[in-house]
Design an enzyme around this catalytic site. Structure first.
Site, PDB file in Angstrom:
ATOM      1  N   HIS A 339      45.077  29.179  22.627  1.00 56.73           N
ATOM      2  CA  HIS A 339      45.715  30.107  23.570  1.00 56.73           C
ATOM      3  C   HIS A 339      44.718  30.711  24.561  1.00 56.73           C
ATOM      4  CE1 HIS A 339      49.152  29.957  20.807  1.00 56.73           C
ATOM      5  NE2 HIS A 339      49.865  30.590  21.725  1.00 56.73           N
ATOM      6  N   GLU A 364      44.986  39.147  -4.689  1.00 51.37           N
ATOM      7  CA  GLU A 364      45.353  38.272  -5.815  1.00 51.37           C
ATOM      8  C   GLU A 364      44.222  37.302  -6.169  1.00 51.37           C
ATOM      9  OE1 GLU A 364      49.273  36.951  -6.392  1.00 51.37           O
ATOM     10  OE2 GLU A 364      50.162  38.498  -5.130  1.00 51.37           O
TER      11      GLU A 364
END
Length: 386
Positions: A339, A364
């Protein structure tokens, strides 16, 4: 037990339409306001999204692991904040109860979790214990017909709204000076339980975390998960195995959204008289991202199927978490590059995704913890086979 194919396909189509028509248009507002609108929460309840992985007998949809990761692929196509609303009720906040709770505990809480009446949180991480879960310092001292909890939990997802916490604390055990880790089901609002201020994070606006503080917080003996002391560490590890697969699948969905957005931009953005998608170096970034996301998708699906066959997938789940979370970071970086200047601007949403995905490599179990788990399991298996 899996849903029949037609029912599950209808569920996937419903989730896909909900993500595209309701959630994607709200991404910018959620990021600016740091808040998920109440009507979206209500619609999630109506769709049954709070009970995706909760057993049918307790009011959930009872998805197996493969079905759950396929839904997570779809949810990954929008802001992580939306998944976070339902994530703890389906994942780490409820699965300890599903796996190891007593029938009375399941009956008391799972139906309300499945409908979203209450939100659950997984209170494991502490200021001095995160990746090293065995080092938790929160204590649970037996006192008459209950326990008294003291300690602080940190970065607890959905804690500001939780009605139920799965709390891991040390209980005194004969022969173990530091005690053993025990899991407790602790309801919000008890005297001695308080919350810290909402954390200000790098990304994932709309998904909130905060400290959970226990100061002589008394809970009944019936709060011990599964009615068994000293089983908390085993419960936490089982829950995290499943949670890591879910997060891996979500990383795949996010990567696929970023790839689609990057491809669309590259096909319409023109430089030197042609779309930048015609330039080979842009094509290389798109191709690398596509190949890596496809590899992660295959890993996640294969591991989910193995888990549904009741195979031990601790190593494979760690592999998925490590690869998928690192992969989506690389894909997000390439998306910014494709982009160009637009990728650095807020209006395109790419810089937001770049910040959002950074967390996947941390929670996690960090990438480094996954590496250690994988290597240790390899050594253990090789030694056992020798």
């Amino acid at each position: 037990m899996a849903l029949d194919a037609d029912t599950f396909d209808q569920l996937l189509r419903t989730v896909r339409r909900f993500v595209k028509e309701r959630l994607v248009p709200m991404e910018g507002d959620v990021a600016r306001n740091d808040r998920i609108p109440d009507e979206i929460r209500r619609e999630m309840r109506d769709l049954g999204l709070f009970g995706l992985s909760i057993p049918v007998e307790f009011g959930g949809l009872g998805l197996n692991m493969e079905e759950e990761v396929r839904v997570a692929f779809e949810l990954g196509l929008t802001s992580p904040a939306f998944r976070s609303v339902i994530g703890t009720n389906n994942g780490i906040g409820s699965q300890g109860l599903v796996m190891d709770g007593t029938e009375a505990q399941k009956a008391a809480y799972l139906p309300r979790l499945a409908t979203g009446e209450i939100i659950s949180s997984f209170a494991l991480t502490e200021p001095e214990a995160g990746s090293d879960a065995s080092s938790i310092r929160t204590t649970a001292r037996r006192d008459g017909d209950g326990y008294v909890l003291n300690g602080t939990k940190r970065f607890i997802t959905n804690a500001p709204y939780a009605g139920l916490f799965t709390v891991f604390a040390r209980t005194e055990t004969e022969g173990k000076p530091k005690g053993s880790v025990t899991a407790f089901l602790v309801e919000a609002g008890l005297p001695g339980l308080s919350l810290g201020k909402i954390d200000k994070k790098m990304g994932q606006a709309g998904s909130h975390t905060c400290d959970v503080i226990f100061e002589n917080c008394r809970v009944p003996a019936s709060a011990v998960l599964g009615d068994k002391e000293g089983q908390g560490f085993k419960t936490a590890m089982k829950v995290l195995d499943r949670g890591r697969l879910h997060i891996s699948a979500f990383c795949v969905g996010v990567a696929e959204r970023l790839i689609a957005d990057s491809l669309a931009y590259a096909m319409q953005r023109r430089q030197f008289g042609q779309p930048i998608a015609e330039f080979q170096l842009i094509q290389a970034m798109l191709a690398d991202s596509r190949a890596e996301s496809y590899a992660a998708r295959c890993m996640v699906l294969e591991t989910a199927r193995a888990k549904d066959r009741e195979e031990n997938v601790s190593t494979e789940a760690a592999c998925c978490k490590m690869f998928a979370s690192e992969m989506v970071g690389r894909v997000a970086d390439r998306a910014v590059q494709i982009h160009g200047g637009a990728g650095y601007m807020e209006e395109y949403g790419i810089e937001r995704a770049y910040r959002d995905v950074r967390l996947f490599r941390i929670y996690e179990g960090t990438t480094q913890i996954q590496q250690i788990l994988i290597a240790r399991n390899m050594i253990r298996e090789a030694a056992a086979a020798a």
